[in-house]
Structure formats: structure tokens, C-alpha cells
Design an enzyme around this catalytic site. Structure first.
Site, PDB file in Angstrom:
ATOM      1  N   THR A  62       0.844  -1.190   0.000  1.00  0.00           N
ATOM      2  CA  THR A  62       0.000   0.000   0.000  1.00  0.00           C
ATOM      3  C   THR A  62       0.882   1.243   0.000  1.00  0.00           C
ATOM      4  O   THR A  62       1.956   1.246   0.619  1.00  0.00           O
ATOM      5  CB  THR A  62      -0.925   0.055   1.229  1.00  0.00           C
ATOM      6  OG1 THR A  62      -0.151   0.351   2.396  1.00  0.00           O
ATOM      7  CG2 THR A  62      -1.671  -1.262   1.419  1.00  0.00           C
ATOM      8  N   GLU A  63       0.416   2.276  -0.676  1.00  0.00           N
ATOM      9  CA  GLU A  63       1.247   3.473  -0.768  1.00  0.00           C
ATOM     10  C   GLU A  63       1.315   4.234   0.546  1.00  0.00           C
ATOM     11  O   GLU A  63       2.167   5.107   0.714  1.00  0.00           O
ATOM     12  CB  GLU A  63       0.762   4.383  -1.903  1.00  0.00           C
ATOM     13  CG  GLU A  63      -0.650   4.885  -1.755  1.00  0.00           C
ATOM     14  CD  GLU A  63      -1.200   5.364  -3.091  1.00  0.00           C
ATOM     15  OE1 GLU A  63      -1.430   6.571  -3.219  1.00  0.00           O
ATOM     16  OE2 GLU A  63      -1.395   4.532  -3.979  1.00  0.00           O
TER      17      GLU A  63
END
Length: 225
Positions: free
Chosen positions: A54-55
Site C-alpha cells: 500500500t502506498e
């Protein structure tokens, strides 16, 4: 040959996510974009070794949290779209800047993004429609589009007004040029950027429609798989 499923209707969102999940190679490091792509996490086969990134700074993200007795919701554990998620064994957390370094450094095998438009040559437009009242939302899409080794798009094939979202050339501001490999929609799965000129669109599989019907509705150079 193009595989046609004419004995049923178009795919629902969960079914689209399952088709995308089916095509992700085992052992891949994968980022799922905000919106429809997050559903892919719920359909990855157990034991495939796919690691979700996930960013906002997490590896080994699991499916969405449901809030059951064996799956409590942690309000601090979310994906980039602020949706509560679970963590898998071996999960790790890190700074937002390190997460973007992974994205930009070519360390992700696959990213799955939503889109407003995808062009036949693989151009992607997914951050702004250009409308005066629209709110731009770049997020990490530009970093993912250029940094991931394979870019998959998950979207409906036609907009609410009936206009196609798979087009000869994007009319919305671009996120990335020539970056998309495959497009997964409710009516068909396409491979883009094919042919000698890199602007062909190969129809891999259809649901609730046929290759000929799609060819009549889309103004892009379709070819059978």
C-alpha cells in the site's frame, strides 16, 4: 481465440476483481489502487504468495476487515483508500516516503488501477476529467503507472452516458503514456498496445457480449486473441 461467455450477463464488480486476481502471477508484489481495484485483495487464492503493498506504507496487506469476532476492525489499519484491512503473517510497516521509493524504483511487479479512459496504445487517464468543477486526485497513480512492471486497469467499459472508456486517444489529462498492459472491464478483457504499430487492442475474453458486438460499439482497432 477470443473466449466468449454469451450464456450470462456482464460481470459485477466482485466478479471483475476475481478475474484480475486470477491473472496475477504467484509470488508477485502488487499495489491495488483506490476504488474498485481494492476488491482484488478479497479474491487472491490462498497460498499464491502474492504480497500486497500500500502506498501509505504496508506490505502483506490482507483482505478487507469485516468486523467479525475473528476479524476485529483496527481503525488505524487501513489501505490507501482509508478502508479498514487485515494484516497477513509477515506484515511490515514503513514511512510513506519509503513506500513511494518502492513504487518509483521498479520494485512492484503489478499495479491495478481504475481509469476514466485508456487509449489503444496504452495511455492512461485516471486523475482528472478536465471538468471545471472536478476535483483532481493524482495520489500515487503517476508513480505506479511508470514504476510497476505491469499495469492492469479495472473499469467499466462504458461511462454512464454510454460513451466508451477504451478509446483511440484519451481526451482527459494523461496519468501516463503507453503504460497500460491489460484492461479488465464488465464486458471484456483486453490487451492493449499490440500489433506492429503498438496501437492494436486484442480481445481476450468477453462476458454477455461477443467480439463482433464490441467491434461495432468501439472505435478502436480490435483483433481477436
Amino acid at each position: 481465440m477470443t473466449l466468449e461467455h454469451t450464456d450470462r450477463g456482464p460481470l459485477g464488480r466482485a466478479e471483475m476483481a476475481a478475474v484480475v486476481a486470477r491473472d496475477i502471477p504467484p509470488g508477485s508484489y502488487v499495489n491495488l489502487g483506490i476504488g474498485q481495484p481494492t476488491l482484488v485483495a478479497d479474491h487472491l487464492p490462498e497460498g499464491a504468495g502474492v504480497v500486497l503493498h500500500t502506498e501509505n506504507g504496508m506490505l502483506h496487506m490482507g483482505p478487507a476487515a469485516t468486523g467479525g469476532p475473528d476479524d476485529p476492525i483496527d481503525p488505524d489499519l487501513t489501505n490507501a483508500g482509508k478502508v479498514p484491512v487485515t494484516e497477513l503473517p509477515g506484515a511490515s510497516y514503513f514511512h510513506h516516503a519509503d513506500s513511494f521509493a518502492m513504487m518509483r524504483g521498479g520494485h512492484l511487479d503489478v499495479c491495478v488501477l481504475g481509469a476514466f479512459q485508456v487509449a489503444a496504445g496504452g495511455d492512461l487517464a485516471n486523475w482528472h476529467t478536465g471538468a471545471p468543477d472536478a476535483i483532481p486526485a493524482v495520489g500515487g497513480a503517476m508513480d505506479l503507472a511508470i514504476g510497476a512492471k505491469q499495469v492492469l486497469v479495472m473499469m467499466s467499459l462504458f461511462a454512464k452516458d454510454g460513451s466508451p472508456k477504451l478509446v483511440e486517444a484519451c481526451t482527459y489529462p494523461l496519468t501516463g503514456a503507453g503504460c497500460v498492459d491489460r484492461v479488465y472491464t464488465d464486458l471484456a478483457t483486453f490487451r492493449v498496445g499490440t500489433g506492429p504499430d503498438g496501437r492494436g487492442v486484442e480481445v481476450l475474453e468477453t462476458w454477455g457480449t461477443t467480439y463482433d458486438e464490441l467491434a461495432a460499439r468501439l472505435d478502436v482497432p480490435l483483433v481477436r486473441a
